[in-house]
Design a protein around this motif. Structure first.
Motif, PDB file in Angstrom:
ATOM      1  N   GLU A 158      23.746  42.308  43.160  1.00  0.00           N
ATOM      2  CA  GLU A 158      24.006  41.862  44.713  1.00  0.00           C
ATOM      3  C   GLU A 158      24.787  41.797  45.334  1.00  0.00           C
ATOM      4  O   GLU A 158      24.618  42.034  46.505  1.00  0.00           O
ATOM      5  N   ILE A 159      24.771  40.278  45.112  1.00  0.00           N
ATOM      6  CA  ILE A 159      26.162  40.071  46.028  1.00  0.00           C
ATOM      7  C   ILE A 159      27.407  40.717  45.682  1.00  0.00           C
ATOM      8  O   ILE A 159      27.636  41.418  46.796  1.00  0.00           O
ATOM      9  N   GLY A 160      27.755  41.026  44.662  1.00  0.00           N
ATOM     10  CA  GLY A 160      29.245  41.844  44.378  1.00  0.00           C
ATOM     11  C   GLY A 160      29.259  43.196  45.507  1.00  0.00           C
ATOM     12  O   GLY A 160      30.064  43.597  46.000  1.00  0.00           O
ATOM     13  N   THR A 215      50.144  36.921  39.652  1.00  0.00           N
ATOM     14  CA  THR A 215      50.677  38.195  40.220  1.00  0.00           C
ATOM     15  C   THR A 215      51.746  38.331  40.685  1.00  0.00           C
ATOM     16  O   THR A 215      52.409  37.771  41.392  1.00  0.00           O
ATOM     17  N   THR A 216      52.000  39.416  40.231  1.00  0.00           N
ATOM     18  CA  THR A 216      53.549  40.132  40.797  1.00  0.00           C
ATOM     19  C   THR A 216      53.175  40.249  42.581  1.00  0.00           C
ATOM     20  O   THR A 216      52.376  40.673  43.379  1.00  0.00           O
ATOM     21  N   ALA A 217      54.025  40.170  43.339  1.00  0.00           N
ATOM     22  CA  ALA A 217      54.492  40.450  44.922  1.00  0.00           C
ATOM     23  C   ALA A 217      55.352  41.463  44.859  1.00  0.00           C
ATOM     24  O   ALA A 217      55.947  41.059  46.071  1.00  0.00           O
ATOM     25  N   ARG A 218      56.056  41.668  44.353  1.00  0.00           N
ATOM     26  CA  ARG A 218      57.034  43.470  44.793  1.00  0.00           C
ATOM     27  C   ARG A 218      56.679  44.210  46.128  1.00  0.00           C
ATOM     28  O   ARG A 218      57.115  44.138  46.462  1.00  0.00           O
ATOM     29  N   ASP A 219      55.384  44.825  45.483  1.00  0.00           N
ATOM     30  CA  ASP A 219      54.824  45.445  46.835  1.00  0.00           C
ATOM     31  C   ASP A 219      53.632  44.196  48.011  1.00  0.00           C
ATOM     32  O   ASP A 219      52.474  44.184  47.782  1.00  0.00           O
ATOM     33  N   THR A 220      54.246  43.686  48.606  1.00  0.00           N
ATOM     34  CA  THR A 220      54.063  42.577  49.909  1.00  0.00           C
ATOM     35  C   THR A 220      53.025  43.310  50.744  1.00  0.00           C
ATOM     36  O   THR A 220      51.818  42.459  50.868  1.00  0.00           O
ATOM     37  N   ALA A 221      53.053  44.297  51.075  1.00  0.00           N
ATOM     38  CA  ALA A 221      51.692  44.659  51.762  1.00  0.00           C
ATOM     39  C   ALA A 221      50.497  44.781  51.003  1.00  0.00           C
ATOM     40  O   ALA A 221      50.041  44.018  51.446  1.00  0.00           O
ATOM     41  N   ASN A 222      50.354  45.361  49.327  1.00  0.00           N
ATOM     42  CA  ASN A 222      49.268  45.029  49.096  1.00  0.00           C
ATOM     43  C   ASN A 222      48.886  43.690  48.482  1.00  0.00           C
ATOM     44  O   ASN A 222      47.846  43.549  48.911  1.00  0.00           O
ATOM     45  N   PHE A 223      49.820  43.313  48.498  1.00  0.00           N
ATOM     46  CA  PHE A 223      50.205  41.962  47.357  1.00  0.00           C
ATOM     47  C   PHE A 223      49.531  41.175  48.873  1.00  0.00           C
ATOM     48  O   PHE A 223      48.327  40.508  48.262  1.00  0.00           O
ATOM     49  N   ASP A 224      49.929  41.109  50.045  1.00  0.00           N
ATOM     50  CA  ASP A 224      49.116  39.731  50.916  1.00  0.00           C
ATOM     51  C   ASP A 224      47.301  40.657  51.131  1.00  0.00           C
ATOM     52  O   ASP A 224      47.109  39.581  51.224  1.00  0.00           O
ATOM     53  N   VAL A 225      47.893  41.807  51.012  1.00  0.00           N
ATOM     54  CA  VAL A 225      45.995  42.409  51.868  1.00  0.00           C
ATOM     55  C   VAL A 225      45.175  41.897  50.804  1.00  0.00           C
ATOM     56  O   VAL A 225      43.700  41.103  50.512  1.00  0.00           O
ATOM     57  N   MET A 226      45.713  41.786  48.814  1.00  0.00           N
ATOM     58  CA  MET A 226      44.675  41.165  48.260  1.00  0.00           C
ATOM     59  C   MET A 226      44.670  39.809  48.176  1.00  0.00           C
ATOM     60  O   MET A 226      43.052  39.224  47.822  1.00  0.00           O
ATOM     61  N   ALA A 227      45.657  38.806  48.370  1.00  0.00           N
ATOM     62  CA  ALA A 227      45.683  37.606  48.158  1.00  0.00           C
ATOM     63  C   ALA A 227      44.476  36.693  48.741  1.00  0.00           C
ATOM     64  O   ALA A 227      44.264  36.162  48.669  1.00  0.00           O
ATOM     65  N   SER A 228      44.606  37.484  50.738  1.00  0.00           N
ATOM     66  CA  SER A 228      44.233  37.070  51.321  1.00  0.00           C
ATOM     67  C   SER A 228      42.503  37.243  51.589  1.00  0.00           C
ATOM     68  O   SER A 228      41.804  36.377  51.636  1.00  0.00           O
ATOM     69  N   ILE A 229      42.273  38.367  50.504  1.00  0.00           N
ATOM     70  CA  ILE A 229      40.826  38.344  50.209  1.00  0.00           C
ATOM     71  C   ILE A 229      40.367  37.710  49.276  1.00  0.00           C
ATOM     72  O   ILE A 229      39.807  36.853  49.361  1.00  0.00           O
ATOM     73  N   ALA A 230      41.433  37.076  48.138  1.00  0.00           N
ATOM     74  CA  ALA A 230      41.112  36.751  47.412  1.00  0.00           C
ATOM     75  C   ALA A 230      40.309  34.993  47.468  1.00  0.00           C
ATOM     76  O   ALA A 230      39.532  34.876  46.926  1.00  0.00           O
ATOM     77  N   ARG A 231      41.618  34.697  48.149  1.00  0.00           N
ATOM     78  CA  ARG A 231      41.492  33.545  48.664  1.00  0.00           C
ATOM     79  C   ARG A 231      40.383  33.081  49.139  1.00  0.00           C
ATOM     80  O   ARG A 231      39.914  31.870  49.316  1.00  0.00           O
ATOM     81  N   GLN A 232      39.573  33.890  49.816  1.00  0.00           N
ATOM     82  CA  GLN A 232      38.171  33.671  50.562  1.00  0.00           C
ATOM     83  C   GLN A 232      37.241  33.685  49.870  1.00  0.00           C
ATOM     84  O   GLN A 232      36.333  33.503  50.474  1.00  0.00           O
ATOM     85  N   LEU A 233      36.836  34.078  48.269  1.00  0.00           N
ATOM     86  CA  LEU A 233      36.261  34.570  47.726  1.00  0.00           C
ATOM     87  C   LEU A 233      35.805  33.505  47.013  1.00  0.00           C
ATOM     88  O   LEU A 233      37.440  32.862  46.334  1.00  0.00           O
ATOM     89  N   THR A 234      34.532  32.854  45.802  1.00  0.00           N
ATOM     90  CA  THR A 234      34.054  31.937  45.702  1.00  0.00           C
ATOM     91  C   THR A 234      34.040  32.662  44.911  1.00  0.00           C
ATOM     92  O   THR A 234      34.063  33.765  43.836  1.00  0.00           O
ATOM     93  N   ASP A 235      34.157  31.193  43.299  1.00  0.00           N
ATOM     94  CA  ASP A 235      33.712  31.866  41.955  1.00  0.00           C
ATOM     95  C   ASP A 235      32.703  32.432  42.043  1.00  0.00           C
ATOM     96  O   ASP A 235      33.133  33.724  41.168  1.00  0.00           O
ATOM     97  N   GLU A 236      31.651  32.426  42.542  1.00  0.00           N
ATOM     98  CA  GLU A 236      30.971  33.405  42.208  1.00  0.00           C
ATOM     99  C   GLU A 236      30.942  34.287  42.841  1.00  0.00           C
ATOM    100  O   GLU A 236      30.002  35.517  42.248  1.00  0.00           O
ATOM    101  N   GLU A 237      30.989  34.817  43.645  1.00  0.00           N
ATOM    102  CA  GLU A 237      31.563  35.994  44.819  1.00  0.00           C
ATOM    103  C   GLU A 237      32.081  36.713  43.448  1.00  0.00           C
ATOM    104  O   GLU A 237      31.924  37.440  43.834  1.00  0.00           O
TER     105      GLU A 237
END
Length: 309
Positions: A158-160, A215-237
């Motif tokens: 449910e957290i996910g 991970t790959t950073a060729r597509d900087t737009a998608n990489f930046d979106v995913m990286a910015s989200i993942a950096r805010q997630l805890t291991d539990e999340e």
């Protein structure tokens, strides 16, 4: 004297023969050649080559995918779920792009790179088309109750689910379903991957790679979106989100099947009206569609032969 001259001639001949033999068995040193420069793996722009291809041929891809079957299964279902990810139902474009990144060396994997290096850009499209035509997998989410912490009392998945469907406005985390779809089927156009039914360990590892920037950073737009989200997630999340996505699939679940069973049956269709009786035609009337036939008077009887006078 003559014998001495003969011995000298024989000795000279032997010396010449020996010199020739020595020359034939001795390797003369060559000038040291400069080492051959090989093209660095990273300089192979496989993604650019994909732009020159046509949509994949799934039949040809099925032949090429025989090599992939040992790990991913010919239908895209992992042969060892604890080790290899599912790729059945993944979009053609996403798979082709990932193979290109493996070939170029931009995405590192000791197992995938040798296989990807043997494929042309069109081969990658064909392999992608084959697996895109396979059904996606369906997993099970972890419904263990969280005992402590911020999410105490909630089931783990449910957290996910909360993050996947609503995101977190306070942390500026968008809902995952905005790009990956409500069932995790992805979006083939911009090559957002299919994530529903994927093993949770693999999704968690990819999120961790985005978080650490490995991970790959060729597509900087998608990489930046995913990286910015993942950096805010805890291991539990990350674990809970991966578990929830593992349980996503497009098949109807028990609740949906129960709701369908409770639906009232559709009313029966009204009976078709009986065809109208056909009136009998009056006597002498011509059948429909035929011209009436006029009465023809009977021919007069032939005159009797004249009697002889």
């Amino acid at each position: 004297m003559r014998h001495a001259r003969s011995y000298a001639l024989v000795g000279l001949t032997a010396l010449v023969i020996g010199a020739v033999a020595f020359a034939q068995t001795t390797v003369a040193p060559l000038e040291e050649a400069e080492p051959v420069e090989t093209l660095p793996l990273e300089s192979v722009d496989a993604l650019a080559e994909l732009a020159k291809t046509v949509p994949g041929n799934a039949q040809n891809g099925a032949t090429l995918a025989g090599t992939c079957a040992a790990c991913h299964g010919l239908d895209g279902k992992s042969t060892i779920p604890e080790v290899y990810p599912n790729i059945g139902g993944q979009s053609e474009r996403y798979l082709a792009e990932q193979l290109a990144l493996f070939k170029s060396g931009e995405r590192q994997n000791a197992i995938m790179q040798p296989f990807a290096s043997m494929l042309s850009a069109q081969d990658m499209r064909d392999v992608g088309a084959h697996f895109a035509h396979q059904p996606s997998s369906a997993g099970i989410a972890d419904d263990t109750e969280v005992a402590e912490g911020t999410y105490a009392g909630m089931k783990f998945y449910e957290i996910g689910e909360q993050l996947f469907r609503r995101g977190d406005f306070a942390r500026e985390i968008p809902a995952c379903m905005a790009c990956h779809g409500p069932t995790g089927a992805g979006n083939p156009g911009p090559a957002y991957p299919h994530v529903g039914g994927q093993q949770s360990w693999y999704t968690a590892r990819r999120l961790q790679e985005y978080r650490t920037g490995t991970t790959t950073a060729r597509d900087t737009a998608n990489f930046d979106v995913m990286a910015s989200i993942a950096r805010q997630l805890t291991d539990e999340e990350i674990g809970a989100l991966s578990s929830y996505m593992q349980g996503l699939h497009t098949r109807p679940d028990a609740a949906m099947l129960a709701a369908i069973a409770k639906m009232p049956p559709a009313p029966p269709a009204p009976a078709a009206p009986a065809p109208a009786p056909v009136d009998a035609a009056p006597e002498g009337a011509a059948p429909e569609g035929e011209a009436p036939v006029e009465d023809v008077p009977a021919a007069a009887p032939e005159a009797d032969a004249q009697q002889a006078s």
